[in-house]
Motif scaffolding. Structure first.
Motif, PDB file in Angstrom:
ATOM      1  N   HIS A  16      65.526 -23.923  38.612  1.00 42.47           N
ATOM      2  CA  HIS A  16      65.401 -24.401  37.227  1.00 42.47           C
ATOM      3  C   HIS A  16      65.497 -23.219  36.276  1.00 42.47           C
ATOM      4  CE1 HIS A  16      61.151 -23.263  37.774  1.00 42.47           C
ATOM      5  NE2 HIS A  16      61.211 -23.954  38.880  1.00 42.47           N
ATOM      6  N   THR A  17      65.671 -23.548  35.011  1.00 46.88           N
ATOM      7  CA  THR A  17      65.876 -22.499  34.021  1.00 46.88           C
ATOM      8  C   THR A  17      64.561 -21.841  33.620  1.00 46.88           C
ATOM      9  OG1 THR A  17      65.629 -23.946  32.106  1.00 46.88           O
ATOM     10  CG2 THR A  17      67.853 -23.768  33.060  1.00 46.88           C
ATOM     11  N   ILE A  22      58.851 -22.019  31.579  1.00 50.09           N
ATOM     12  CA  ILE A  22      57.889 -21.761  30.509  1.00 50.09           C
ATOM     13  C   ILE A  22      57.237 -23.056  30.047  1.00 50.09           C
ATOM     14  CG2 ILE A  22      57.664 -20.999  28.103  1.00 50.09           C
ATOM     15  CD1 ILE A  22      59.848 -18.875  28.803  1.00 50.09           C
ATOM     16  N   ALA A  23      58.045 -24.089  29.839  1.00 50.12           N
ATOM     17  CA  ALA A  23      57.504 -25.382  29.411  1.00 50.12           C
ATOM     18  C   ALA A  23      56.553 -25.949  30.459  1.00 50.12           C
ATOM     19  CB  ALA A  23      58.642 -26.365  29.133  1.00 50.12           C
ATOM     20  N   SER A  24      56.915 -25.826  31.720  1.00 51.23           N
ATOM     21  CA  SER A  24      56.057 -26.328  32.794  1.00 51.23           C
ATOM     22  C   SER A  24      54.732 -25.568  32.845  1.00 51.23           C
ATOM     23  CB  SER A  24      56.788 -26.202  34.132  1.00 51.23           C
ATOM     24  OG  SER A  24      55.985 -26.675  35.180  1.00 51.23           O
ATOM     25  N   ASN A  28      51.068 -27.254  32.292  1.00 51.00           N
ATOM     26  CA  ASN A  28      50.026 -27.136  33.315  1.00 51.00           C
ATOM     27  C   ASN A  28      48.751 -26.538  32.721  1.00 51.00           C
ATOM     28  OD1 ASN A  28      51.492 -28.235  35.446  1.00 51.00           O
ATOM     29  ND2 ASN A  28      52.367 -26.259  36.004  1.00 51.00           N
ATOM     30  N   HIS A  29      48.915 -25.546  31.860  1.00 50.57           N
ATOM     31  CA  HIS A  29      47.747 -24.946  31.211  1.00 50.57           C
ATOM     32  C   HIS A  29      47.079 -25.959  30.271  1.00 50.57           C
ATOM     33  CE1 HIS A  29      45.084 -21.835  29.875  1.00 50.57           C
ATOM     34  NE2 HIS A  29      45.483 -21.964  28.620  1.00 50.57           N
ATOM     35  N   TYR A  50      52.575 -24.419  21.226  1.00 45.68           N
ATOM     36  CA  TYR A  50      53.275 -25.438  20.434  1.00 45.68           C
ATOM     37  C   TYR A  50      52.676 -25.469  19.037  1.00 45.68           C
ATOM     38  CZ  TYR A  50      55.408 -27.240  24.706  1.00 45.68           C
ATOM     39  OH  TYR A  50      56.132 -27.367  25.855  1.00 45.68           O
ATOM     40  N   THR A  51      53.494 -25.196  18.027  1.00 43.98           N
ATOM     41  CA  THR A  51      52.995 -25.201  16.654  1.00 43.98           C
ATOM     42  C   THR A  51      52.942 -26.602  16.066  1.00 43.98           C
ATOM     43  OG1 THR A  51      55.219 -24.750  15.821  1.00 43.98           O
ATOM     44  CG2 THR A  51      53.776 -22.848  16.193  1.00 43.98           C
TER      45      THR A  51
END
Length: 77
Positions: A16-17, A22-24, A28-29, A50-51
């Motif tokens: 995966h990219t 990073i999104a994953s 998870n956090h 995420y703003t």
């Protein structure tokens, strides 16, 4: 090494990219924060990078099939 080469190697190694990784990691956090803290959703959103809380909620829903509030409520049952 160029950035493009590193992206290529990362994708071939992990499947995966880097953006997906990073999104994953962020999600998870966020899930752990929902489980272990009483932080508000917008606070969790900001703490994981995420703003825009609405965008965070939509991404969480896409990954886990429930909005963050629903996820937390399910934990408390």
């Amino acid at each position: 090494y160029s950035p493009n080469h590193l992206r290529y190697v990362f994708k071939n190694t992990t499947g995966h990219t880097l953006s997906e990784e990073i999104a994953s990691t962020r999600m998870n956090h966020a899930r752990k924060l929902l489980e272990d803290t009483t932080m508000r959703i917008h606070e969790i959103s900001q703490s994981v990078g995420y703003t825009n809380p609405s965008y965070f909620i939509s991404q969480f829903l896409k990954k886990y099939g429930a909005k963050p509030v629903q996820y937390r409520q399910h934990l408390n049952q």
